[in-house]
Scaffold this motif. Structure first.
Motif, PDB file in Angstrom:
ATOM      1  N   GLU A 204       0.859  -1.315   0.133  1.00  0.00           N
ATOM      2  CA  GLU A 204       0.090  -0.303  -0.046  1.00  0.00           C
ATOM      3  C   GLU A 204       0.842   1.218  -0.004  1.00  0.00           C
ATOM      4  O   GLU A 204       0.462   2.408  -0.022  1.00  0.00           O
ATOM      5  CB  GLU A 204      -0.890   0.046   1.308  1.00  0.00           C
ATOM      6  N   VAL A 205       2.111   1.205   0.217  1.00  0.00           N
ATOM      7  CA  VAL A 205       3.014   2.291   0.138  1.00  0.00           C
ATOM      8  C   VAL A 205       3.183   2.895  -1.341  1.00  0.00           C
ATOM      9  O   VAL A 205       3.750   2.199  -2.287  1.00  0.00           O
ATOM     10  CB  VAL A 205       4.104   2.069   0.828  1.00  0.00           C
ATOM     11  N   ALA A 206       2.784   4.168  -1.819  1.00  0.00           N
ATOM     12  CA  ALA A 206       3.297   4.814  -2.888  1.00  0.00           C
ATOM     13  C   ALA A 206       4.562   5.452  -2.734  1.00  0.00           C
ATOM     14  O   ALA A 206       5.043   5.949  -1.672  1.00  0.00           O
ATOM     15  CB  ALA A 206       2.088   5.585  -3.239  1.00  0.00           C
ATOM     16  N   TRP A 207       5.209   5.365  -4.022  1.00  0.00           N
ATOM     17  CA  TRP A 207       6.611   5.821  -3.980  1.00  0.00           C
ATOM     18  C   TRP A 207       6.741   6.876  -5.094  1.00  0.00           C
ATOM     19  O   TRP A 207       6.198   6.765  -6.252  1.00  0.00           O
ATOM     20  CB  TRP A 207       7.600   4.827  -4.419  1.00  0.00           C
ATOM     21  N   VAL A 208       7.499   7.814  -4.799  1.00  0.00           N
ATOM     22  CA  VAL A 208       7.846   9.059  -5.905  1.00  0.00           C
ATOM     23  C   VAL A 208       9.361   8.417  -6.407  1.00  0.00           C
ATOM     24  O   VAL A 208      10.260   8.313  -5.715  1.00  0.00           O
ATOM     25  CB  VAL A 208       7.968  10.407  -5.542  1.00  0.00           C
ATOM     26  N   THR A 209       9.357   8.076  -7.866  1.00  0.00           N
ATOM     27  CA  THR A 209      10.457   7.646  -8.484  1.00  0.00           C
ATOM     28  C   THR A 209      11.152   8.479  -9.456  1.00  0.00           C
ATOM     29  O   THR A 209      12.202   7.978  -9.900  1.00  0.00           O
ATOM     30  CB  THR A 209      10.245   6.059  -9.004  1.00  0.00           C
ATOM     31  N   LYS A 210      10.286   9.408  -9.813  1.00  0.00           N
ATOM     32  CA  LYS A 210      10.884  10.376 -10.923  1.00  0.00           C
ATOM     33  C   LYS A 210      10.626  11.674 -10.488  1.00  0.00           C
ATOM     34  O   LYS A 210       9.458  12.058  -9.689  1.00  0.00           O
ATOM     35  CB  LYS A 210      10.119  10.034 -12.412  1.00  0.00           C
ATOM     36  N   SER A 211      11.516  12.663 -10.949  1.00  0.00           N
ATOM     37  CA  SER A 211      11.238  14.120 -11.244  1.00  0.00           C
ATOM     38  C   SER A 211      11.240  14.449 -12.695  1.00  0.00           C
ATOM     39  O   SER A 211      12.475  14.203 -13.179  1.00  0.00           O
ATOM     40  CB  SER A 211      12.286  14.767 -10.212  1.00  0.00           C
ATOM     41  N   GLY A 212      10.381  14.914 -13.310  1.00  0.00           N
ATOM     42  CA  GLY A 212      10.363  15.254 -14.579  1.00  0.00           C
ATOM     43  C   GLY A 212      10.663  13.864 -15.375  1.00  0.00           C
ATOM     44  O   GLY A 212       9.845  12.836 -15.148  1.00  0.00           O
ATOM     45  N   ARG A 223       3.881   9.197   2.785  1.00  0.00           N
ATOM     46  CA  ARG A 223       3.466   8.726   4.080  1.00  0.00           C
ATOM     47  C   ARG A 223       2.156   8.015   4.244  1.00  0.00           C
ATOM     48  O   ARG A 223       1.129   8.660   3.724  1.00  0.00           O
ATOM     49  CB  ARG A 223       3.559   9.878   5.254  1.00  0.00           C
ATOM     50  N   PRO A 224       1.958   6.896   4.789  1.00  0.00           N
ATOM     51  CA  PRO A 224       0.795   5.986   4.801  1.00  0.00           C
ATOM     52  C   PRO A 224       0.369   6.221   6.143  1.00  0.00           C
ATOM     53  O   PRO A 224      -0.597   6.077   6.868  1.00  0.00           O
ATOM     54  CB  PRO A 224       1.119   4.632   4.604  1.00  0.00           C
ATOM     55  N   THR A 225       1.354   6.735   7.061  1.00  0.00           N
ATOM     56  CA  THR A 225       1.086   7.090   8.626  1.00  0.00           C
ATOM     57  C   THR A 225       2.483   7.611   9.175  1.00  0.00           C
ATOM     58  O   THR A 225       3.478   7.397   8.204  1.00  0.00           O
ATOM     59  CB  THR A 225       0.966   5.724   9.383  1.00  0.00           C
ATOM     60  N   ASN A 253      -3.037  14.883   5.366  1.00  0.00           N
ATOM     61  CA  ASN A 253      -3.505  13.726   4.534  1.00  0.00           C
ATOM     62  C   ASN A 253      -2.517  12.468   4.693  1.00  0.00           C
ATOM     63  O   ASN A 253      -1.233  12.638   4.982  1.00  0.00           O
ATOM     64  CB  ASN A 253      -3.570  14.199   3.118  1.00  0.00           C
ATOM     65  N   VAL A 254      -2.982  11.415   4.424  1.00  0.00           N
ATOM     66  CA  VAL A 254      -1.953  10.125   3.982  1.00  0.00           C
ATOM     67  C   VAL A 254      -2.404   9.106   2.844  1.00  0.00           C
ATOM     68  O   VAL A 254      -3.594   9.625   2.427  1.00  0.00           O
ATOM     69  CB  VAL A 254      -1.948   9.271   5.448  1.00  0.00           C
ATOM     70  N   VAL A 255      -1.437   8.763   2.260  1.00  0.00           N
ATOM     71  CA  VAL A 255      -1.823   7.887   1.204  1.00  0.00           C
ATOM     72  C   VAL A 255      -1.585   6.486   1.479  1.00  0.00           C
ATOM     73  O   VAL A 255      -0.398   5.928   1.991  1.00  0.00           O
ATOM     74  CB  VAL A 255      -0.786   8.608   0.008  1.00  0.00           C
ATOM     75  N   PRO A 264     -15.947   5.963  -1.271  1.00  0.00           N
ATOM     76  CA  PRO A 264     -15.897   7.484  -0.825  1.00  0.00           C
ATOM     77  C   PRO A 264     -15.905   7.329   0.628  1.00  0.00           C
ATOM     78  O   PRO A 264     -17.001   6.679   1.175  1.00  0.00           O
ATOM     79  CB  PRO A 264     -16.841   8.275  -1.380  1.00  0.00           C
ATOM     80  N   PHE A 265     -14.872   7.960   1.263  1.00  0.00           N
ATOM     81  CA  PHE A 265     -14.636   8.246   2.693  1.00  0.00           C
ATOM     82  C   PHE A 265     -14.247   7.044   3.425  1.00  0.00           C
ATOM     83  O   PHE A 265     -13.520   7.033   4.364  1.00  0.00           O
ATOM     84  CB  PHE A 265     -16.093   8.717   3.414  1.00  0.00           C
ATOM     85  N   ILE A 266     -14.722   5.837   3.147  1.00  0.00           N
ATOM     86  CA  ILE A 266     -14.582   4.664   3.698  1.00  0.00           C
ATOM     87  C   ILE A 266     -13.369   3.754   3.426  1.00  0.00           C
ATOM     88  O   ILE A 266     -12.312   3.705   4.273  1.00  0.00           O
ATOM     89  CB  ILE A 266     -15.635   3.457   3.582  1.00  0.00           C
ATOM     90  N   ARG A 267     -13.075   3.826   2.074  1.00  0.00           N
ATOM     91  CA  ARG A 267     -11.738   3.415   1.633  1.00  0.00           C
ATOM     92  C   ARG A 267     -11.486   4.131   0.610  1.00  0.00           C
ATOM     93  O   ARG A 267     -11.412   3.875  -0.653  1.00  0.00           O
ATOM     94  CB  ARG A 267     -12.094   1.827   1.284  1.00  0.00           C
ATOM     95  N   SER A 268     -10.373   4.869   0.832  1.00  0.00           N
ATOM     96  CA  SER A 268      -9.825   6.025  -0.328  1.00  0.00           C
ATOM     97  C   SER A 268      -8.389   6.071  -0.402  1.00  0.00           C
ATOM     98  O   SER A 268      -7.721   5.551   0.613  1.00  0.00           O
ATOM     99  CB  SER A 268     -10.575   7.553  -0.291  1.00  0.00           C
ATOM    100  N   ARG A 269      -7.786   6.066  -1.336  1.00  0.00           N
ATOM    101  CA  ARG A 269      -6.318   6.172  -1.407  1.00  0.00           C
ATOM    102  C   ARG A 269      -5.586   7.210  -0.914  1.00  0.00           C
ATOM    103  O   ARG A 269      -4.257   7.237  -0.279  1.00  0.00           O
ATOM    104  CB  ARG A 269      -5.870   5.957  -2.898  1.00  0.00           C
ATOM    105  N   GLU A 270      -6.406   8.354  -0.693  1.00  0.00           N
ATOM    106  CA  GLU A 270      -6.059   9.621   0.145  1.00  0.00           C
ATOM    107  C   GLU A 270      -6.837   9.850   1.078  1.00  0.00           C
ATOM    108  O   GLU A 270      -8.043   9.960   0.577  1.00  0.00           O
ATOM    109  CB  GLU A 270      -5.465  10.703  -0.650  1.00  0.00           C
ATOM    110  N   PHE A 271      -6.572  10.117   2.065  1.00  0.00           N
ATOM    111  CA  PHE A 271      -7.653  10.514   3.194  1.00  0.00           C
ATOM    112  C   PHE A 271      -6.979  11.608   4.329  1.00  0.00           C
ATOM    113  O   PHE A 271      -6.000  11.935   4.252  1.00  0.00           O
ATOM    114  CB  PHE A 271      -8.389   9.454   3.889  1.00  0.00           C
ATOM    115  N   LEU A 272      -7.880  12.434   4.825  1.00  0.00           N
ATOM    116  CA  LEU A 272      -7.631  13.232   5.891  1.00  0.00           C
ATOM    117  C   LEU A 272      -7.655  12.509   7.276  1.00  0.00           C
ATOM    118  O   LEU A 272      -8.633  11.805   7.485  1.00  0.00           O
ATOM    119  CB  LEU A 272      -8.390  14.729   5.728  1.00  0.00           C
TER     120      LEU A 272
END
Ligand code: 87F
Length: 638
Positions: A204-212, A223-225, A253-255, A264-272
């Protein structure tokens, strides 16, 4: 005493006397029935079970799907142009692609519906899922977005969130907890530190692998937490006992790149959410805070969202693996027969202190490790509220969290005094605002009064005030309740007092109705047959349980069917009384039902074996009624 107590160091923080003190204000699960607090010598623990949806990772076909989806890194297309691109470690596999196209079709359906006017096309009782998707959009809480599992939170949502936030933020400030903000990005190094417990969460952890167009030297996690983000700094900031307690909270927010059915609200990939992270010198301080926070969560649900919840302690299997114990508030959705975790308050013990070397010099000059807690509630609260209170006309908002508590609608008539009506509406709003109510008038001239009624009903505004020629003539207003459609005329002279009473009454009655509906779904099961019957009837089940993980897994496996499986929600702090008769009947019943488990358990360790074969009440009866000696004899004899 066989029930497992505190699995880690120190005494059980949820010992009976403390439990009683902390459940003082909460609504009893067992109103109208005899209710009993656990006595120290009583090993009986009832657990709440309810069906839940087996996650994709647990179901057969999606396991393959997940394997396929990992190991490849692709971008989500050109919408980001040449600027920094967010890459996720996974491809959009078949299942997801299909879901996305279904979503698009649903959206199309909804767009078409919009042209045809107001009103929901699905009924809550007939098709709950469709109804929910429709109501959150038509009620203007969310808008769908072109990335699956991500939703736009519209102002109507944010105002609800802000009201809950204002309450919680003020309360935690009274507890001397301070707000802070840590970065969104996590370096792989610190994430790895926590690898044992993060392992299960890794997909479930999302990663940034590129810039441009260029690859980053080192990918960065989102962050997932924030345990791994914050705790290196806890280690830096805490030196001596005078630096403790350190009590921080952040609103952020966490992802979490969820793979099962986004909702919606119950299971979303980004939430507050808010996430609280605290460190103490002594375990007792941490234990106390866990329950204080849990009580605030109960108040959010019960006092603000008008939703009854059950406070309790999670099983070892269901607790946060990185912590010592987890407490939670559990809600129930009668329409689906499913339990839903409302919020969690964890005592982390010293696990993270060990990992991140969060040490301090205590008042005796010795080196010691801190005791930590973490706790969170999220925008999921709003989804639960929609599910519990919404009806076929749309949202139903409890007054305490509604951005608009009273909507005032002018009802002009041909040759009537339109200006007089509009002025009366203005005056009404002004009087209510001055008394602290959130009131607005809808003066739009391109919509009819009837359209406006439906529109504000759809948005769930608790009270509607209509002012027409007759009301103007009689110096009164007409009030219509959203929750039960009751209508009454209020003299303008007593407007504020009567509106206050009505809003209080709506708030209370939403809670009462929700509690009645929830309570009607709670059943105590003392045999496996009763357990299955209750589950099939969409009930939330209170069933005695021996606190053994194997048994818990067994229940999950045995109940797994098309619509889900049963899992433990929590061991409620407030325990019902049980009829202790009929042990023999239960005993023979058990012999038949669980002979297989019994045989299997006999092959394993003796004492454990005795536990394994009874995941329903009978084992507990044995334990309570029979002596330890008898049990040992029994074990040795089998
Ligand atoms: C998903 C991906 C990575 C839950 C995850 O409950 C890590 C995690 O650690 C993860 N999903 N968790 C557990 C979160 C525990 C804890 N964190 C602070 C809370 C309350 C707030």
């Amino acid at each position: 005493m066989i029930v497992k107590e505190d699995p880690g160091n120190g005494s059980d923080p949820l010992a009976p006397s403390q439990k009683a003190a902390h459940t003082k204000h909460s609504s009893s699960l067992f109103t109208g029935r005899q209710s009993r607090k656990i006595q120290p010598e009583a090993p009986l623990r009832l657990f709440v079970y309810a069906a839940y949806i087996v996650s994709e990772s647990e179901s057969q076909d999606s396991a393959d799907w997940r394997c396929e989806a990992f190991g490849v890194v692709v971008t989500y297309g050109s919408i980001y142009g040449e600027c920094g691109v967010l890459w996720i470690g996974g491809i959009m596999a078949g299942g997801e692609a299909k879901k996305a196209s279904t979503n698009a079709n649903n959206r199309k359906k909804k767009e078409v519906k919009k042209e045809t006017g107001l009103g929901l096309s699905s009924k809550k009782d007939d098709n709950f899922g469709e109804w929910y998707s429709e109501v959150v959009v038509s009620g203007e809480l969310i808008e769908y977005y072109d990335i699956s599992g991500c939703y736009i939170l519209r102002p109507w949502t944010m105002s609800i969130w802000e009201i809950m936030q204002a309450f919680f933020d003020a309360e935690i400030k009274k507890m001397k907890i301070k707000n802070c903000y840590f970065p969104l990005f996590v370096s792989p190094g610190v994430l790895q530190k926590e690898k044992d417990h993060i392992e299960g969460f890794a997909p479930e952890v999302a990663w940034v692998t590129k810039s441009g167009q260029s690859d980053l030297d080192v990918p960065i996690a989102i962050r997932p937490t924030s345990e791994t983000v914050m705790y290196p700094y806890f280690s830096k900031w805490i030196r001596g006992h005078r630096d403790l307690p350190l009590k921080l909270n952040q609103w952020c927010n966490v992802v979490r790149w969820e793979f099962s059915n986004p909702t919606p609200f119950i299971r979303s990939r980004e939430f507050l959410w808010q996430e609280g992270h605290t460190a103490f010198a002594a375990k007792e301080e941490a234990d106390k805070e866990v329950l204080e926070i849990l009580e605030l969560y109960r108040r959010i649900y019960e006092d603000y969202l008008a939703i009854p919840v059950i406070k309790g302690k999670k099983s070892e299997h269901e607790k946060f693996a990185g912590g010592l114990y987890t407490t939670s508030v559990e809600a129930f959705i009668p329409h689906t027969g499913r339990g839903i975790q409302g919020a969690t308050s964890h005592c982390l013990g010293q696990n993270f202190a060990k990992m991140f070397e969060i040490n301090f010099e205590n008042d005796k000059g010795e080196k010691a490790m801190v005791w930590q807690n973490s706790w969170a509630y999220s925008t999921r609260t709003i989804g639960v509220m929609v599910m519990v209170h919404g009806d076929d006309k749309g949202l139903v908002l409890p007054p305490k969290i509604a951005a608009v508590q009273v909507i005032v609608i002018p009802v002009p008539y041909k040759d009537a005094d339109t200006k007089g009506i509009f002025d009366a509406c203005d005056d009404t709003v002004k009087a209510l605002n001055e008394s602290g109510f959130r009131a607005e008038a809808d003066f739009r001239d391109n919509y009819s009064p009837g359209w406006k009624y439906s529109h504000w009903e759809m948005k769930g505004v608790p009270l509607r005030i209509e002012i027409g020629p007759k009301d103007l003539a009689n110096d009164q207003v007409r009030a219509v309740r959203r929750d039960n459609s009751a209508k009454c005329d209020i003299p303008r002279a007593s407007l504020v007092e009567q509106v206050k009473d009505m809003l209080d009454d709506i708030q209370q009655s939403l809670f009462d109705v929700a509690k009645q509906n929830r309570d009607a779904c709670v059943e105590v099961a003392k045999t496996w047959d009763e357990f299955m019957e209750a589950l099939n009837n969409k009930k939330m089940i209170l069933a005695p349980w021996c606190d053994e993980e194997e048994v818990e897994k067994d229940v999950k496996a045995r109940t797994k069917g098309e619509i889900g499986a049963a899992k433990t929600l929590c061991s409620p702090f407030d325990q019902p009384a049980l009829d202790e008769g009929n042990i023999a009947v239960l005993d023979s019943h058990l012999e038949q039902k669980f002979s297989q488990s019994l045989q299997a358990s006999r092959r394993g360790s003796a004492v454990k074996g005795l536990v394994t074969w009874s995941f329903n009440s009978s084992n507990m009866y044995y334990r309570r009624v029979l002596s330890e000696d008898y049990l040992l004899d029994f074990v040795n004899a089998t």
